[in-house]
Design a protein around this motif. Structure first.
Motif, PDB file in Angstrom:
ATOM      1  N   ILE A 189       0.829  -1.046  -0.167  1.00 31.61           N
ATOM      2  CA  ILE A 189      -0.093  -0.143  -0.129  1.00 31.61           C
ATOM      3  C   ILE A 189       0.547   1.378  -0.131  1.00 31.61           C
ATOM      4  O   ILE A 189       0.573   2.402   0.520  1.00 31.61           O
ATOM      5  N   PHE A 190       2.508   1.082  -0.256  1.00 32.89           N
ATOM      6  CA  PHE A 190       3.539   2.051   0.181  1.00 32.89           C
ATOM      7  C   PHE A 190       2.513   3.171  -1.213  1.00 32.89           C
ATOM      8  O   PHE A 190       2.579   4.353  -0.890  1.00 32.89           O
ATOM      9  N   ARG A 191       2.813   2.602  -2.732  1.00 31.19           N
ATOM     10  CA  ARG A 191       2.005   3.256  -3.219  1.00 31.19           C
ATOM     11  C   ARG A 191       1.247   2.697  -4.239  1.00 31.19           C
ATOM     12  O   ARG A 191       1.471   2.020  -5.408  1.00 31.19           O
ATOM     13  N   SER A 192      -0.221   3.394  -3.988  1.00 32.05           N
ATOM     14  CA  SER A 192      -0.912   3.281  -4.736  1.00 32.05           C
ATOM     15  C   SER A 192      -1.589   4.297  -5.797  1.00 32.05           C
ATOM     16  O   SER A 192      -1.487   4.747  -5.740  1.00 32.05           O
ATOM     17  N   ARG A 193      -2.752   3.876  -6.200  1.00 33.71           N
ATOM     18  CA  ARG A 193      -3.693   4.520  -7.679  1.00 33.71           C
ATOM     19  C   ARG A 193      -4.605   5.489  -7.029  1.00 33.71           C
ATOM     20  O   ARG A 193      -4.948   6.982  -7.183  1.00 33.71           O
ATOM     21  N   GLU A 194      -5.025   4.776  -5.490  1.00 32.19           N
ATOM     22  CA  GLU A 194      -6.046   5.291  -4.997  1.00 32.19           C
ATOM     23  C   GLU A 194      -5.683   5.382  -4.168  1.00 32.19           C
ATOM     24  O   GLU A 194      -5.293   4.216  -3.644  1.00 32.19           O
ATOM     25  N   PHE A 195      -5.670   6.763  -2.710  1.00 36.05           N
ATOM     26  CA  PHE A 195      -4.908   6.067  -1.614  1.00 36.05           C
ATOM     27  C   PHE A 195      -5.275   7.594  -0.764  1.00 36.05           C
ATOM     28  O   PHE A 195      -6.854   8.552  -1.478  1.00 36.05           O
ATOM     29  N   GLU A 196      -5.594   7.772   0.193  1.00 36.09           N
ATOM     30  CA  GLU A 196      -6.144   8.428   1.166  1.00 36.09           C
ATOM     31  C   GLU A 196      -4.747   9.585   1.747  1.00 36.09           C
ATOM     32  O   GLU A 196      -4.200   9.368   1.943  1.00 36.09           O
ATOM     33  N   GLN A 197      -5.523  10.719   1.685  1.00 37.83           N
ATOM     34  CA  GLN A 197      -3.981  11.856   2.539  1.00 37.83           C
ATOM     35  C   GLN A 197      -5.108  12.275   3.674  1.00 37.83           C
ATOM     36  O   GLN A 197      -6.220  12.330   3.572  1.00 37.83           O
ATOM     37  N   MET A 198      -4.371  13.139   4.078  1.00 35.10           N
ATOM     38  CA  MET A 198      -3.783  13.609   5.457  1.00 35.10           C
ATOM     39  C   MET A 198      -3.149  15.165   5.683  1.00 35.10           C
ATOM     40  O   MET A 198      -2.273  14.408   5.868  1.00 35.10           O
ATOM     41  N   GLU A 199      -3.952  16.465   4.840  1.00 36.16           N
ATOM     42  CA  GLU A 199      -3.711  17.590   5.408  1.00 36.16           C
ATOM     43  C   GLU A 199      -3.923  19.195   5.514  1.00 36.16           C
ATOM     44  O   GLU A 199      -4.951  18.576   5.964  1.00 36.16           O
TER      45      GLU A 199
END
Ligand code: ATP
Length: 454
Positions: A189-199
């Motif tokens: 899951i390190f680099r996927s095409r759909e992911f979640e961010q906390m910004e």
């Protein structure tokens, strides 16, 4: 005798995640979908706990940051203003033999690493996913799935300012899905095409940006330590001049020592006033701030800590993974900090006898009002302890026949395998203290302690 191995390889993490229901390949019954992942019953709890810990630290416990949940689809002009339409691209090369594609900047030689074939000339490949809005698929209706959540915060700057009456410095935070059509994916899951961010976008008066940048570097690093990640597995890495985006004044990564080596968990950037200036220019709206003290109008500078939920999830899994040999048998455990453990407590009746089940269910129903608690009555008690170790449950409460007589239960600790016996009436308060990390050997009146197997 206890033996320890500290480094973990990714295979073990992937296999544990599948076996225990943390993470599955997406659409698995159809053969999976490349670099998309589904979080199972335990994974969703773990991920939720990480997001809650972030929200708590960044929003709930602060006076100067508010939350936002902006839409994934945004006006196409947003991506023109942000530079993503033009610049959000990687150099792509394709093997003429096997047609695998690579990022040119990640390749060492000039041949295909898979078959040794000749590669095409690099061409720039935009990482944004395109789709169409409305019933007609034409250029005019193209919209993009956001590749970062940040733009939602920039374009809502005035809305938030006007409705909350916040004064500088203040921040807007959000957690949400982002999409990037990455050329090279991998490492689980390190680099996927759909992911979640906390910004979080932190707006400050120009001239104070450097000070706030340093403040957020430290805050963010400490947040990971607070999640239970070992300090020696974390580092701050400054971007070199050549790595910096043209508008960024400074950027650091928080790196974690993943199985494949040091890699980025979070980026923290001093973005100057680039974002607000761009959106002011493209939208024709003023995004200036009026400073009541100095009576000046100006564009605030922005400090941005941008973290990945999935990468944090992978980091805590890798960091918590441990193996030891206990009485000749392998014990696999996840030494999760209680804050992120999917379940805080397991309630285990010694057998499925009716009167025991009734007593255990009473304990279970009481504790689940406070925490995420799991009830498990399948197989031997030893196997159940191991199962809880593997999913990182910090405490197990065992209800046995003696409990029916003396109203006492056993608490077993995942990390030390120590057991204590205490009155049921003191269970909630004892677990509360233990989950908060208080001295684990202070017993309530009537309690006793011993070691598993002893
Ligand atoms: P990388 O260089 O590793 O692709 P990045 O520098 O492009 O990352 P940013 O644009 O700074 O990443 O995004 C902020 C954070 O979002 C990253 O630190 C990471 O945690 C997360 N992130 C970015 N891209 C991905 C992805 N493809 N999969 C999972 N998480 C991601």
């Amino acid at each position: 005798m206890t033996e320890k191995t500290t480094r973990v390889d990714m295979e073990k993490i992937v296999s544990l995640c599948r076996r225990r229901g943390f993470i599955f390949p997406s659409s698995e019954i159809y053969g999976g979908l490349s670099s998309c992942w589904d979080y199972g019953p335990l994974g969703v709890e773990l991920k939720r706990n990480i997001k809650e810990a972030w929200w708590r630290a960044v929003v709930q416990e602060r006076d100067d940051v508010v939350g936002l949940d902006s839409s994934i689809l945004m006006h196409p002009q947003v991506w023109a203003a942000s530079g993503h339409l033009e610049g959000f691209a990687d150099p792509l090369v394709e093997c003429k033999e096997c047609h695998l594609r690579y990022r040119r900047d990640e390749l060492e030689g000039d041949r295909c690493p898979s078959c040794g074939g000749e590669l095409t000339e690099p061409r720039m490949f935009n990482l944004m996913f395109k789709t169409f809005m409305g019933p007609v698929e034409e250029e005019a209706s193209v919209v993009y799935l956001r590749p970062e959540t940040a733009q939602g915060m920039f374009v809502n700057f005035q809305n938030v300012l006007n409705t909350t009456r916040k004064r500088l410095p203040f921040g807007i935070a959000q957690i949400g899905k982002s999409f990037r059509n990455e050329i090279t994916t991998g490492n689980f899951i390190f680099r996927s095409r759909e992911f979640e961010q906390m910004e979080m976008e932190y707006f400050v008066k120009p001239g104070t940006d450097e000070e706030w940048f340093n403040y957020w570097l430290e805050e963010r690093l400490n947040w990971y330590v607070g999640l239970g990640i070992k300090r020696e597995n974390l580092r701050l890495r400054e971007h070199s001049k050549s790595e910096l985006a043209h508008y960024a004044r400074a950027c650091y990564d928080v790196d974690f020592l993943f199985p494949m080596g040091w890699s980025e968990l979070e980026g923290i950037a001093n973005r100057g006033d680039f974002d607000l200036a761009q959106h002011a220019r493209y939208s024709g709206k003023s995004l200036e701030y009026f400073d009541d003290e100095t009576k000046e109008h100006y564009l605030p500078c922005i400090i941005e800590p941008s973290a990945g939920v999935d990468r944090s999830t992978l980091a805590v899994l890798c960091d918590a993974y441990d193996e030891e040999t206990v009485a000749g048998e392998l014990r696999v455990l996840l030494r999760f900090h209680p804050v992120i453990a999917p379940y805080k407590v397991a309630v285990l009746p010694l057998s499925r006898r009716e009167n025991l089940v009734k007593a255990a269910k009473e304990v279970y129903n009481d504790l689940r009002q406070c925490w995420a608690v799991i009830y498990d009555d399948a197989q031997s008690i030893g196997r159940r302890y191991r199962r809880q170790d593997e999913i990182g449950t910090p405490f197990s409460v065992t209800v046995d026949f003696q409990s029916l007589e003396d109203n006492q239960v056993t608490i077993r600790e995942r990390d030390t395998m120590n057991q204590i016996r205490i009155p049921i009436a003191a269970l909630r308060s004892t677990l509360q203290a233990k989950l908060a990390g208080e001295n684990l050997f202070v017993l309530p009146e009537g309690g006793q302690v011993w070691k598993e197997g002893g």
